[in-house]
Write an enzyme that holds these catalytic residues in place. Structure first.
Site, PDB file in Angstrom:
ATOM      1  CE  LYS A 149      -4.296  18.773  83.168  1.00 41.62           C
ATOM      2  NZ  LYS A 149      -4.415  19.641  81.917  1.00 41.62           N
ATOM      3  CE  LYS A 245      -7.102  19.469  75.447  1.00 40.43           C
ATOM      4  NZ  LYS A 245      -6.894  20.443  76.138  1.00 40.43           N
TER       5      LYS A 245
END
Length: 328
Positions: A149, A245
């Site tokens: 990230k 997702k």
């Protein structure tokens, strides 16, 4: 006779989960149970503020379709009754679970796939100083896949620190929409130098039209820019990979359609998740089995998961115990 119950559950994290969009210390999920003749199906979703969702709005949306579900409405009826999103995801997955149990079969068998097996799934290195991110990466350096990230402030130092600490792992870099065009272009050689395998959603959704015709040094994956198979015509001209997702697609039914459509369009496939319990991950494993990249470590961040859920073994995700979800 069917009954539907939905509730808000909170799972505390073992440590903060920090991305470009903010910091999470708990997973707020909506748990759905559908009971019919003594058999119970379960589903879970994670309402996401990025998409204008909250626990309250998700519970309200579920309550609106209560008459349909309790009258026996199936997954196809749900697709036309609700838009994609967290509410439909929880209901759709609960219906899959219920159907598998009623038929004394498994979801894998229902979709014509082999039984689930352990698979490599990314372990996430959250945003911190390069030194802290290097230490986190060193602790899991033997894992096959890491997800890094980053934000738009100092991504080069963060990526290089992780690569140096984990020289053999495949890397996904995820800026969570925090880069602009200039930064995407500037980072191309750095991504190549650091042997990054995938760049996930660097740009804000809606600011990615210029990617059409762009030749990236490493494949770029659409996350926030893609929700359902209806998005594929636009996405295929801009991205090389799509991230499925279930909270975005609105359930496993639509998620499988998106995954299959992506393959037909010649796109690579990733399966991702929100920070959640294993009840969100179990259905996603059926898309993950088709995928090139898997990022389903949401439950790894929990202080306490649901009993019988998935577990991480050195970067390999082991499916939940039989009977947890999608099997009798």
């Amino acid at each position: 006779m069917r009954s539907l119950h939905a509730q808000h559950d909170i799972f505390l994290l073992s440590r903060p989960f920090r991305i470009a969009r903010g910091v999470k210390v708990a997973a707020d999920v909506v748990t759905v149970t559908i009971e019919e003749d003594g058999i119970i199906g379960r589903g879970e979703s994670v309402p996401y503020a990025r998409y204008g969702e909250s626990v309250e709005s998700t519970l309200a949306a579920i309550d609106e379709v209560r008459p349909l579900i309790e009258a026996g409405g199936d997954r196809e009826a749900l697709l036309t009754a609700m838009p994609a999103g967290a509410a439909r995801n929880a209901l759709d997955c609960a219906l899959w679970d219920l159907e598998a149990r009623q038929q004394d079969t498994s979801v894998a068998a229902m979709i014509g796939a082999p039984a689930l097996a352990p698979l490599a799934s990314a372990l996430t290195i959250v945003i911190d100083t390069p030194e802290a991110m290097a230490a986190a990466a060193a602790a899991v350096a033997d894992a096959p896949l890491l997800k890094v990230k980053v934000d738009g402030v100092a991504p080069e130092g963060q990526i290089r620190a992780v690569r140096d600490a984990a020289p053999n792992a495949r890397l996904i870099v995820d800026p969570n929409e925090s880069w602009d065009r200039a930064l995407v272009e500037r980072m191309q050689q750095i991504l190549l130098d650091c042997r990054v395998d995938l760049l996930e959603q660097p740009l804000p959704a809606g600011a990615d039209a210029w990617l059409e015709g762009f030749q990236p040094a490493v494949p770029i994956c659409a996350d926030e820019s893609v929700h359902t198979e209806d998005d594929l015509a636009t996405i295929a001209a801009r991205y090389q990979v799509v991230n499925v997702k279930l909270d975005k697609s609105g359930g496993l039914t639509a998620g499988l359609r998106l995954a299959r459509g992506a393959r037909e369009a010649g796109l690579g496939l990733m399966t991702g998740c929100m920070v959640s319990s294993s009840l969100s991950i179990a259905p996603a494993l059926h898309v993950a089995a088709m995928s090139d990249f898997v990022d389903l470590d949401g439950p790894v961040w929990l202080a306490q998961d649901r009993d019988g859920g998935v577990r991480d073994e050195g970067g390999f995700l082991v499916p939940p115990a039989k009977g947890f979800w999608g099997t009798r």
